[in-house]
Design an enzyme around this catalytic site. Structure first.
Site, short mmCIF file in Angstrom:
data_model
loop_
_atom_site.label_atom_id
_atom_site.label_comp_id
_atom_site.label_asym_id
_atom_site.label_seq_id
_atom_site.Cartn_x
_atom_site.Cartn_y
_atom_site.Cartn_z
CD GLN A 269 31.26 -21.27 -14.77
OE1 GLN A 269 33.17 -21.53 -15.78
NE2 GLN A 269 31.78 -20.06 -14.78
CG HIS A 317 44.81 -11.96 -12.45
ND1 HIS A 317 45.37 -13.04 -11.00
CD2 HIS A 317 44.09 -11.97 -12.98
CE1 HIS A 317 43.75 -13.37 -11.23
NE2 HIS A 317 43.40 -13.48 -12.35
CG ASP A 340 38.80 -14.12 -11.45
OD1 ASP A 340 39.06 -13.30 -11.46
OD2 ASP A 340 39.53 -15.07 -12.13
CD GLU A 360 32.28 -14.93 -15.85
OE1 GLU A 360 31.88 -16.07 -16.00
OE2 GLU A 360 33.64 -14.52 -15.77
CG ASP A 394 29.49 -16.33 -25.18
OD1 ASP A 394 30.05 -17.53 -25.42
OD2 ASP A 394 29.95 -15.97 -26.61
CB ALA A 395 33.18 -13.05 -24.59
CG ASP A 419 41.35 -13.31 -16.78
OD1 ASP A 419 42.08 -14.13 -16.95
OD2 ASP A 419 41.13 -12.90 -15.91
#
Length: 573
Positions: A269, A317, A340, A360, A394-395, A419
């Site tokens: 991305q 959060h 993040d 992530e 990838d989750a 998240d």
């Protein structure tokens, strides 16, 4: 591949040019191969234009399925119109093809820059997307009839054989263009320069075919007109290539409101950081919520969508993490997404947390969370904590792999925090599917809790309640709740707000929930046992007190809708 020539049928009525053999500078066999080579190049460039529109529209507008459908449907329709219009050009096929290719090179090559400009300065690009799809489609559709005429002028053959030759070259070119876009042009040149370079290649191929191979059949006036047109288009494309960098910076300033201090295209991305330490002073000053030494709050954008604003990310959060940490042990925690480090920061504030695993997909986001002065300060250097382990992947795929190699049930987690990007974004729909939540539930301990960011419950009510129905479908009990934020107003369609949470007196801080629920973040707490909104014994101080969470509890519908699955996704942006 090349069929023997066929004699002309006496008395057949055809346009004059189709009756006259072309005066070629090379033997007819070689000339025919050169025409097919031009077909190959033009087909490759045409598919690159198509993929460029789909990719850029998906990035700028979102919902890649819808954007691909819009581009493909309008473009294929326009190709039919272009084929009909080309019938009027067959009497002067060489000149017509030269003009078509020059215009196509300019329109297709400049389409990415024009779409980005509409998005950056006008806030939307849907009309431009449809216009370019139609324009490029008309021009591509005009190519085949004109090339059919030209190849027949090189050496006559039956219509079926000529069509077979043209389509074979066209399809092979499309294959090369389709593979070159994601594996060569996009990673090496980017979207803007890649489209412009493709336009230049398209232009040169068309010019070489018309001005050299069929140049002897052109009048002096037509030849010089084509030379001038091609020179003008080439100059514009080269100027675009030279100015692509400054243009992108100016467009980025228009989108993000300030010059981005970090902007990079990763393998996943586009990642942009604005504000925070090192941001230009005076930009956004007066908010009073940026960190010391910053002219504006730190903001993290992924693919043009706001993901983090330091003005109010703590509220988001803490509301995401706090309820899941109550109601049972929380020694082992799994975070899906959250590169993040801000959700991890909140988790580490609980004394009994012993292990946090972060999955992530983009390692560059984690790298920025570790090394960027502003982002690492905001997450309090969460990834430097020895209790934290970051996994790149990838989750969905990571969850599938757990326990497969050993054949044993993987060690369960007390708390799982999802998240992830907003469920309304097409690329994320599988991460909110029944299959995904089934894999996630397998990783939960008996008394474990799962919390999911489900999007705004009022602005995207259908999406929010579909998340809840999907969680229920895998056997989990659910509890929906919300906390106040602000209605999204960023043109890129963010899934989180950027405004401070208004307090009772208008200042920042926790506040009573808006009566209509507008501008709220929505979450769903789930577990094998009925979850409840509570506070963990080792909970730290928070901006979101228990009273605010309980005030934001949403009544569950008596009958939930159908769940979202991989084969039948039910989320729409």
């Amino acid at each position: 591949m090349i069929d023997p020539s066929e004699p002309l049928v006496a008395g057949a009525l055809r346009p004059p040019e189709t009756l006259t053999p072309a005066r070629l500078p090379v033997p007819s066999g070689l000339g025919r191969l050169l025409v097919l080579a031009a077909v190959f190049v033009c087909a490759a460039c045409g598919l690159v234009y198509e993929l460029e529109l789909v990719a850029l529209a998906s990035y700028l507008i979102g919902d890649s399925v819808t954007q691909a459908s819009v581009v493909l449907s309008f473009m294929v329709f326009a190709m039919g119109i272009g084929a009909l219009l080309a019938k009027r050009l067959r009497c002067r096929a060489a000149v017509g093809f030269g003009v078509v290719e020059a215009v196509l090179a300019l329109v297709g090559g400049g389409s990415a820059m024009a779409l980005y400009a509409c998005f950056a300065w006008f806030g939307q690009s849907r009309i431009a997307l449809v216009a370019f799809s139609l324009g490029i489609g008309v021009l591509i559709g005009a190519e085949i009839p004109l090339l059919m005429t030209l190849i027949q002028r090189v050496r006559r053959q039956d219509a079926g054989g000529a069509v077979a030759d043209l389509f074979a070259a066209d399809y092979v070119g499309a294959l090369v263009g389709g593979l070159a876009f994601p594996f060569l042009l996009l990673p090496c040149l980017g979207q803007l320069t890649g489209a412009l370079v493709t336009g230049a290649v398209n232009l040169l191929a068309g010019a070489a075919l018309v001005l050299w191979l069929f140049g002897r059949d052109l009048t002096t006036r037509a030849r010089w007109a084509l030379v001038g047109l091609n020179a003008l288009v080439l100059a514009l494309l080269l100027a675009g290539i030279a100015l692509a960098g400054p243009f992108e910076q100016a467009a980025r300033r228009a989108v993000y409101g300030a010059q981005a201090r970090v902007a990079e295209q990763t393998g996943v991305q586009e990642v942009v950081l604005t504000g925070g330490p090192g941001a230009p002073h005076g930009v956004g000053a007066g908010s009073g919520r940026g960190r010391k030494g910053s002219g504006r709050p730190l903001e993290l954008f992924l693919d043009g969508r706001l993901k983090v604003s330091s003005e109010n990310e703590q509220v988001y959060h803490q509301a995401l993490v706090g309820p899941a940490m109550a109601g049972g042990p929380h020694t082992r925690v799994l975070v899906l997404g959250g590169g993040d480090g801000l959700a991890v920061r909140e988790l580490l504030r609980y004394r009994t947390v012993r292990s946090v695993t972060v999955v992530e997909i983009d390692p560059e986001v984690v790298r920025l969370a570790r090394t960027d002065p502003g982002l690492s300060a905001l997450n309090r250097h969460a990834f430097a904590d020895p209790r934290v382990r970051a996994v790149t992947g990838d989750a969905f795929d990571w969850l599938r792999r757990q326990g497969r190699s050993s054949g044993r049930r993987p060690a369960p987690y007390d708390v799982i925090v999802s998240d992830l990007p907003d469920p309304g974004i097409t690329a994320s729909t599988k991460l909110y599917s029944q299959e995904f939540y089934g894999l996630t539930a397998r990783m939960l301990a008996d008394g474990g809790r799962l919390v999911v960011h489900a999007g705004p419950p009022r602005a995207r009510a259908s999406t929010f309640w579909t998340v809840l129905a999907t969680l229920r479908s895998v056997g989990l009990d659910t509890l929906p709740y919300r906390v106040p934020g602000r209605r999204p107003d960023f043109s890129g369609g963010p899934d989180r707000a950027v405004a401070p949470v208004p307090g009772p007196d208008g200042a920042g801080g926790s506040a009573a929930l808006p009566s209509d629920g507008a501008g709220c973040w929505g979450f769903v707490l789930a577990g094998r046992r009925p979850p409840r909104l509570a506070v963990a014994p080792d909970a730290p101080s928070t901006l979101v007190p228990l009273s605010a969470l309980r005030a934001g509890r949403l009544p569950e519908p008596h009958r939930s809708g159908p769940p979202s699955t991989l084969m039948h996704p039910r989320y729409a942006q």
